[in-house]
Design a protein around this motif. Structure first.
Motif, PDB file in Angstrom:
ATOM      1  N   GLY A 417       0.824  -1.206   0.000  1.00  0.00           N
ATOM      2  CA  GLY A 417       0.000   0.000   0.000  1.00  0.00           C
ATOM      3  C   GLY A 417       0.856   1.252   0.000  1.00  0.00           C
ATOM      4  N   GLN A 418       0.205   2.375  -0.283  1.00  0.00           N
ATOM      5  CA  GLN A 418       0.981   3.606  -0.341  1.00  0.00           C
ATOM      6  C   GLN A 418       0.534   4.613   0.695  1.00  0.00           C
ATOM      7  OE1 GLN A 418       0.730   4.693  -4.453  1.00  0.00           O
ATOM      8  NE2 GLN A 418       2.315   3.188  -4.982  1.00  0.00           N
ATOM      9  N   ARG A 419      -0.150   4.100   1.697  1.00  0.00           N
ATOM     10  CA  ARG A 419      -0.604   4.974   2.774  1.00  0.00           C
ATOM     11  C   ARG A 419       0.611   5.589   3.513  1.00  0.00           C
ATOM     12  NH1 ARG A 419      -2.611   8.539   3.900  1.00  0.00           N
ATOM     13  NH2 ARG A 419      -2.858   9.121   6.047  1.00  0.00           N
ATOM     14  N   GLY A 420       1.600   4.758   3.764  1.00  0.00           N
ATOM     15  CA  GLY A 420       2.815   5.241   4.421  1.00  0.00           C
ATOM     16  C   GLY A 420       3.968   5.202   3.433  1.00  0.00           C
ATOM     17  N   PRO A 421       5.132   5.677   3.829  1.00  0.00           N
ATOM     18  CA  PRO A 421       6.301   5.690   2.930  1.00  0.00           C
ATOM     19  C   PRO A 421       6.807   4.274   2.632  1.00  0.00           C
ATOM     20  CG  PRO A 421       6.784   6.767   5.052  1.00  0.00           C
ATOM     21  CD  PRO A 421       5.399   6.253   5.144  1.00  0.00           C
ATOM     22  N   GLU A 422       7.461   4.107   1.469  1.00  0.00           N
ATOM     23  CA  GLU A 422       8.062   2.788   1.194  1.00  0.00           C
ATOM     24  C   GLU A 422       9.202   2.551   2.187  1.00  0.00           C
ATOM     25  OE1 GLU A 422      11.292   2.523  -0.038  1.00  0.00           O
ATOM     26  OE2 GLU A 422      11.544   4.716  -0.020  1.00  0.00           O
ATOM     27  N   LEU A 423       9.490   1.303   2.470  1.00  0.00           N
ATOM     28  CA  LEU A 423      10.451   1.028   3.538  1.00  0.00           C
ATOM     29  C   LEU A 423      11.741   0.378   3.019  1.00  0.00           C
ATOM     30  CD1 LEU A 423       8.046  -0.247   6.365  1.00  0.00           C
ATOM     31  CD2 LEU A 423       9.000   2.030   6.068  1.00  0.00           C
ATOM     32  N   ASP A 424      11.940   0.331   1.691  1.00  0.00           N
ATOM     33  CA  ASP A 424      13.116  -0.348   1.146  1.00  0.00           C
ATOM     34  C   ASP A 424      14.435   0.109   1.772  1.00  0.00           C
ATOM     35  OD1 ASP A 424      11.230  -1.393  -0.490  1.00  0.00           O
ATOM     36  OD2 ASP A 424      12.425  -1.219  -2.321  1.00  0.00           O
ATOM     37  N   ASP A 425      14.501   1.388   2.087  1.00  0.00           N
ATOM     38  CA  ASP A 425      15.766   1.903   2.611  1.00  0.00           C
ATOM     39  C   ASP A 425      15.551   2.612   3.949  1.00  0.00           C
ATOM     40  OD1 ASP A 425      14.244   3.911   1.687  1.00  0.00           O
ATOM     41  OD2 ASP A 425      15.808   4.910   0.507  1.00  0.00           O
ATOM     42  N   ILE A 426      14.613   2.091   4.723  1.00  0.00           N
ATOM     43  CA  ILE A 426      14.237   2.783   5.955  1.00  0.00           C
ATOM     44  C   ILE A 426      15.415   2.902   6.929  1.00  0.00           C
ATOM     45  CG2 ILE A 426      13.316   0.657   7.008  1.00  0.00           C
ATOM     46  CD1 ILE A 426      12.085   4.221   7.578  1.00  0.00           C
ATOM     47  N   ALA A 427      16.329   1.922   6.898  1.00  0.00           N
ATOM     48  CA  ALA A 427      17.447   1.967   7.856  1.00  0.00           C
ATOM     49  C   ALA A 427      18.354   3.165   7.623  1.00  0.00           C
ATOM     50  CB  ALA A 427      18.258   0.678   7.768  1.00  0.00           C
ATOM     51  N   THR A 428      18.291   3.722   6.419  1.00  0.00           N
ATOM     52  CA  THR A 428      19.117   4.915   6.191  1.00  0.00           C
ATOM     53  C   THR A 428      18.436   6.172   6.711  1.00  0.00           C
ATOM     54  OG1 THR A 428      18.150   5.304   4.026  1.00  0.00           O
ATOM     55  CG2 THR A 428      20.113   3.933   4.085  1.00  0.00           C
ATOM     56  N   ARG A 429      17.153   6.049   7.035  1.00  0.00           N
ATOM     57  CA  ARG A 429      16.440   7.250   7.463  1.00  0.00           C
ATOM     58  C   ARG A 429      16.173   7.292   8.963  1.00  0.00           C
ATOM     59  NH1 ARG A 429      12.984   5.908   3.072  1.00  0.00           N
ATOM     60  NH2 ARG A 429      11.207   5.536   4.447  1.00  0.00           N
ATOM     61  N   MET A 430      16.104   6.112   9.581  1.00  0.00           N
ATOM     62  CA  MET A 430      15.705   6.116  10.988  1.00  0.00           C
ATOM     63  C   MET A 430      16.647   5.288  11.842  1.00  0.00           C
ATOM     64  SD  MET A 430      11.588   5.737  10.651  1.00  0.00           S
ATOM     65  CE  MET A 430      10.999   6.381  12.209  1.00  0.00           C
ATOM     66  N   THR A 431      16.833   5.729  13.068  1.00  0.00           N
ATOM     67  CA  THR A 431      17.654   4.956  14.001  1.00  0.00           C
ATOM     68  C   THR A 431      16.783   3.892  14.663  1.00  0.00           C
ATOM     69  OG1 THR A 431      17.115   6.344  15.869  1.00  0.00           O
ATOM     70  CG2 THR A 431      18.982   7.023  14.528  1.00  0.00           C
ATOM     71  N   ARG A 432      17.443   3.015  15.392  1.00  0.00           N
ATOM     72  CA  ARG A 432      16.721   1.934  16.040  1.00  0.00           C
ATOM     73  C   ARG A 432      15.651   2.486  16.994  1.00  0.00           C
ATOM     74  NH1 ARG A 432      17.506  -1.054  20.723  1.00  0.00           N
ATOM     75  NH2 ARG A 432      16.866  -3.244  20.559  1.00  0.00           N
ATOM     76  N   ASP A 433      16.037   3.490  17.772  1.00  0.00           N
ATOM     77  CA  ASP A 433      15.080   4.095  18.696  1.00  0.00           C
ATOM     78  C   ASP A 433      13.858   4.620  17.969  1.00  0.00           C
ATOM     79  OD1 ASP A 433      16.907   3.605  20.571  1.00  0.00           O
ATOM     80  OD2 ASP A 433      17.193   5.687  21.227  1.00  0.00           O
ATOM     81  N   GLN A 434      14.121   5.299  16.858  1.00  0.00           N
ATOM     82  CA  GLN A 434      13.001   5.873  16.111  1.00  0.00           C
ATOM     83  C   GLN A 434      12.107   4.783  15.540  1.00  0.00           C
ATOM     84  OE1 GLN A 434      15.533   8.171  13.540  1.00  0.00           O
ATOM     85  NE2 GLN A 434      14.822  10.100  14.439  1.00  0.00           N
ATOM     86  N   LEU A 435      12.742   3.704  15.069  1.00  0.00           N
ATOM     87  CA  LEU A 435      11.960   2.592  14.520  1.00  0.00           C
ATOM     88  C   LEU A 435      11.068   1.997  15.595  1.00  0.00           C
ATOM     89  CD1 LEU A 435      14.717   0.850  12.372  1.00  0.00           C
ATOM     90  CD2 LEU A 435      12.662   1.970  11.513  1.00  0.00           C
TER      91      LEU A 435
END
Ligand code: HEC
Length: 489
Positions: A417-435
């Motif tokens: 779905g496209q309700r939220g952002p794609e997550l293919d490269d989510i590790a480059t955008r968020m830290t573990r805490d944020q995740l």
């Protein structure tokens, strides 16, 4: 009716020692404008509901347990086992709504009649603090209900605060007492709701009343009767002497009739409709649920649901600052001249526009589904390239990702779905805490999964998400300090 002598004697005893009558008499006798009629009852009604809130609130605080595990049960206990407990909860809930409503009407009247002009500027400013104090009380109270609505309301609130530049995460930590909504959160909001905010509001109410007594109640505005700083006070005092009427019983009578009527309505609503919620314990996987805030926050809710995400952040951050600034500066922008609405077209148009916009947004808030329709429904298996060579924990996370149907809203390898952002490269955008925070609390139109994942599962999901980086790129991950979240390490 004759007052018994022992009563008079007791009163005299107290009076001689405190000088009470010398304080009360001028308040009762002080002259108010003869034409200040029914328009002027809303302030008193707000005060009455506040006193009602304090009395019923004390009763509830004795029975409510501010702990994440027990809050819900304690509300059920109050509703079902404590004699008249449901009634007290009902009155507290309805009276809180009534207080906000009366306050808003009072504010519109003051604005429309230009009462905030000289010499009552400070009364208005204190009133603005009362507005925010009261709304904060209403919001914190809603959180204490600790049900689906409150949990998600808080999640959305936390997500909004998390967007504050630089200090966002710290602010979130401060207000929810940790990275996720849990027991800590509730005790913080409980102390805000029963100690800090009521203390603040009581102080401001006192100040508001002192200022009202000092400057007198404004007359009904009349076209041509302009406010002039040089002459206003003298003229006002003169007019009160010649044509004013004593506050008691003239004006007090109307206050009492109106307050009595409002009180009856609130008690009736509490009796026939009953208390608000709790609407069941929070269940973050119920993504089709439709959490709704109390009526005066509906417009914010509608704005959040309808705004294009690109401007959301700016609006969320800028608008509170602008609103507070405009309200506080108002009496400085115009504090002399005409007070009559018929001579102040800009003020009237502003008010009509504001009320219309807020009403329309609130209406939308009622009908707008909280999470807009999903355009995909997929529990497809996690694509192969994201699972080869992963550790067992990461694999468990991949399974959870599939099982929790995260891809209903998120694309992975272009599917989902496209309700939220794609997550293919989510590790480059968020830290573990944020995740972890995002998954536990959701926010920004993502449901909170906190209650449906235990800490091991959350850790596994975060571990999996941390592997989602395009080849060769480094993770934007600050290594979690060991001991930071003891049960997830
Ligand atoms: C109902 C739809 C929905 C579901 C289901 C959902 N999410 Fe989200 N998610 C969103 C939305 C919308 C956002 C954007 C939030 C924002 O704007 O702050 C988001 C944001 C995120 C982000 C941050 C992305 C970024 O680039 O900022 C992560 C990570 C995430 N979701 C993980 C998950 C995981 C893991 C699951 C499954 C457990 C999941 N989501 C389930 C709607 C959903």
């Amino acid at each position: 009716m004759r007052i018994p002598t022992w009563m008079m004697d007791s009163w005299n005893w107290i009076d001689q020692r405190t000088g009470a009558s010398a304080t009360i008499a001028p308040i009762m006798d002080h002259h108010v404008p003869r034409n200040a009629k029914w328009w002027y009852v809303f302030g008193s009604a707000t005060l009455m509901f506040f006193i009602l809130q304090i009395t019923t609130g004390i009763c509830l605080a004795l029975l409510y347990v501010p702990s994440a595990g027990e809050a819900y049960q304690s509300l059920i206990h109050i509703d079902t086992e404590v004699p008249l407990g449901w009634m007290i909860r009902g009155i507290h809930g309805w009276s809180s709504n009534a207080m906000v409503l009366m306050m808003l009407i009072h504010m519109c009247q003051v604005f429309l009649h230009g009462t905030y002009k000289f010499p009552r500027e400070l009364t208005w400013i204190v009133g603005v603090f009362l507005l925010f104090g009261t709304l904060a009380l209403a919001f914190t109270g809603q959180v204490l209900r600790w049900d689906q609505d409150s949990y998600w309301g808080l999640g959305i609130g936390a997500a909004m605060m998390g967007r504050i530049p630089w200090i966002g995460p710290e602010v979130v930590n401060l207000v929810i007492g940790g990275p996720i909504i849990a027991g800590e959160t509730l005790s913080r909001w409980f102390s805000l709701h029963v100690f800090v905010l009521p203390g603040f509001v009581i102080l401001m109410v006192g100040l508001h009343i002192v200022l009202i007594l000092k400057n007198g109640i404004s007359e009904m505005p009349e076209p041509g009767a302009v406010v002039d700083k040089a002459t206003y006070r003298e003229g006002f005092e003169q007019r009160m002497k010649t044509s004013g009427v004593p506050f008691f019983p003239e004006a007090a009578k109307r206050d009492m009739i109106f307050c009595g009527l409002m009180l009856l309505i609130v008690i009736g609503l509490a009796f026939f409709v009953g208390p608000f919620g709790p609407l069941g314990e929070p269940d973050p996987t119920m993504i089709n649920t439709n959490p709704k805030p109390d009526f005066f926050f509906l417009w914010i809710f509608a704005i959040l649901a309808l705004l294009p995400p690109s401007i959301e952040t700016y609006l969320i951050l800028a608008s509170p600052v602008v609103i507070v600034a405009v309200l506080i500066l108002l009496p400085f922008i115009s504090n002399e001249g005409e007070r009559a609405p018929s001579r102040r077209p800009v003020a009237v148009i502003t008010l009509v526009l504001l009320v219309t916009i807020l009403a329309a947004l609130s209406q939308l808030g009622v009908t707008t589904p909280w999470s807009p329709k999903m355009d995909a429904w997929t529990s497809d298996t996690t694509p192969r390239q994201f699972v080869v060579g992963r550790s067992p924990t990461e694999l468990q996370g991949a399974i959870l990702f599939q099982y929790m149907q995260c891809r209903n809203c998120h694309e992975l390898a272009g599917i989902g779905g496209q309700r939220g952002p794609e997550l293919d490269d989510i590790a480059t955008r968020m830290t573990r805490d944020q995740l972890i925070r995002q998954v536990q609390q959701g926010g920004g139109n993502m449901p909170a999964f906190g209650k449906n994942l235990d800490s091991a599962q959350t850790a596994a999901l975060a571990a999996f998400l941390q592997t989602l980086t395009p080849d060769g790129e480094h993770k934007a991950v600050i290594p979690a300090v060991k001991g930071d979240y003891p049960d997830w390490n």
